[in-house]
Scaffold this motif. Sequence first.
Motif, mmCIF file in Angstrom:
data_model
loop_
_atom_site.group_PDB
_atom_site.id
_atom_site.type_symbol
_atom_site.label_atom_id
_atom_site.label_comp_id
_atom_site.label_asym_id
_atom_site.label_seq_id
_atom_site.Cartn_x
_atom_site.Cartn_y
_atom_site.Cartn_z
ATOM 1 N N ILE A 29 0.925 -1.056 0.336
ATOM 2 C CA ILE A 29 0.117 -0.106 -0.405
ATOM 3 C C ILE A 29 0.635 1.154 0.398
ATOM 4 O O ILE A 29 0.949 2.532 -0.551
ATOM 5 N N ALA A 86 2.483 1.733 -3.577
ATOM 6 C CA ALA A 86 0.836 2.423 -4.407
ATOM 7 C C ALA A 86 0.795 4.233 -4.384
ATOM 8 O O ALA A 86 0.445 4.218 -4.712
ATOM 9 N N LEU A 87 0.491 3.932 -2.718
ATOM 10 C CA LEU A 87 0.749 5.488 -2.823
ATOM 11 C C LEU A 87 1.340 6.900 -3.450
ATOM 12 O O LEU A 87 1.585 7.498 -3.138
ATOM 13 N N LEU A 132 1.127 6.710 -6.220
ATOM 14 C CA LEU A 132 -0.283 7.473 -7.142
ATOM 15 C C LEU A 132 0.496 8.941 -6.502
ATOM 16 O O LEU A 132 -0.264 10.098 -6.904
ATOM 17 N N PHE A 186 1.280 10.284 -3.661
ATOM 18 C CA PHE A 186 0.987 11.074 -2.187
ATOM 19 C C PHE A 186 2.494 10.893 -1.867
ATOM 20 O O PHE A 186 2.990 9.346 -1.129
ATOM 21 N N ALA A 187 2.778 12.234 -0.910
ATOM 22 C CA ALA A 187 4.189 11.927 -0.840
ATOM 23 C C ALA A 187 4.057 12.198 0.835
ATOM 24 O O ALA A 187 2.602 12.575 1.124
ATOM 25 N N GLY A 188 4.832 12.385 2.229
ATOM 26 C CA GLY A 188 4.738 12.290 3.222
ATOM 27 C C GLY A 188 3.850 11.158 4.178
ATOM 28 O O GLY A 188 2.993 11.788 5.010
ATOM 29 N N VAL A 189 3.850 10.033 3.267
ATOM 30 C CA VAL A 189 2.712 8.906 3.995
ATOM 31 C C VAL A 189 3.800 8.109 4.520
ATOM 32 O O VAL A 189 5.520 7.594 4.065
ATOM 33 N N ASP A 190 3.707 7.529 6.091
ATOM 34 C CA ASP A 190 5.043 6.915 6.171
ATOM 35 C C ASP A 190 3.945 5.215 7.504
ATOM 36 O O ASP A 190 2.883 5.605 7.565
ATOM 37 N N ASP A 191 5.224 4.314 7.521
ATOM 38 C CA ASP A 191 4.409 3.193 8.820
ATOM 39 C C ASP A 191 2.872 3.377 8.346
ATOM 40 O O ASP A 191 2.124 3.323 8.802
ATOM 41 N N VAL A 192 2.657 2.178 7.242
ATOM 42 C CA VAL A 192 1.045 1.683 6.678
ATOM 43 C C VAL A 192 1.151 0.509 7.276
ATOM 44 O O VAL A 192 2.280 -0.360 6.884
#
Lengths: 81, 81
Positions: free
Chosen positions: B22, B25-26, B29, B31-37
């Motif tokens: 995920i 994939a993010l 797409l 989406f920046a600044g997303v961590d620890d999914v």
Amino acid sequence: MMRARVHITLKHGVLDPQGKAIANALAGLGFAGVDDVRQGKYIELKLEETDRERARAKVDAMCQKLLANTVIENYRIDLEG
Amino acid sequence: MMRARVHITLKHGVLDPQGKAIANALAGLGFAGVDDVRQGKYIELKLEETDRERARAKVDAMCQKLLANTVIENYRIDLEG
């Protein structure tokens, strides 16, 4: 840094084979009085975003584009921090 | 009639390939600044039980025996009604 928790569940009326399988397995194990089992997904993620509204908009876009199939699934977003 | 909501999540330190997929994939797409999914399971069920303590004990037994793999997963039970 914010933490987002997303619940993705099947819409009412959509057949849930995983839920049905769990219900049957529970009955087979002797658990009686269990009804209407539904399985969904639960996704936790950390965002660098600090603005609550922008964070919600971002996670909403993630759900629309990737995380949920909005034809058959609902999603709920909870933000923390 | 009670409604139980069960969250099943991987323990810290356990590799989460779904969460990693995920996250990738993010990023793909944009989406920046997303961590620890981390991805977990979310199970809703209805119980005929009306006593809160007995309901909790029952769902706890379900988690131990079927719903969660307690070697690698934690679970949390919320009761309502």
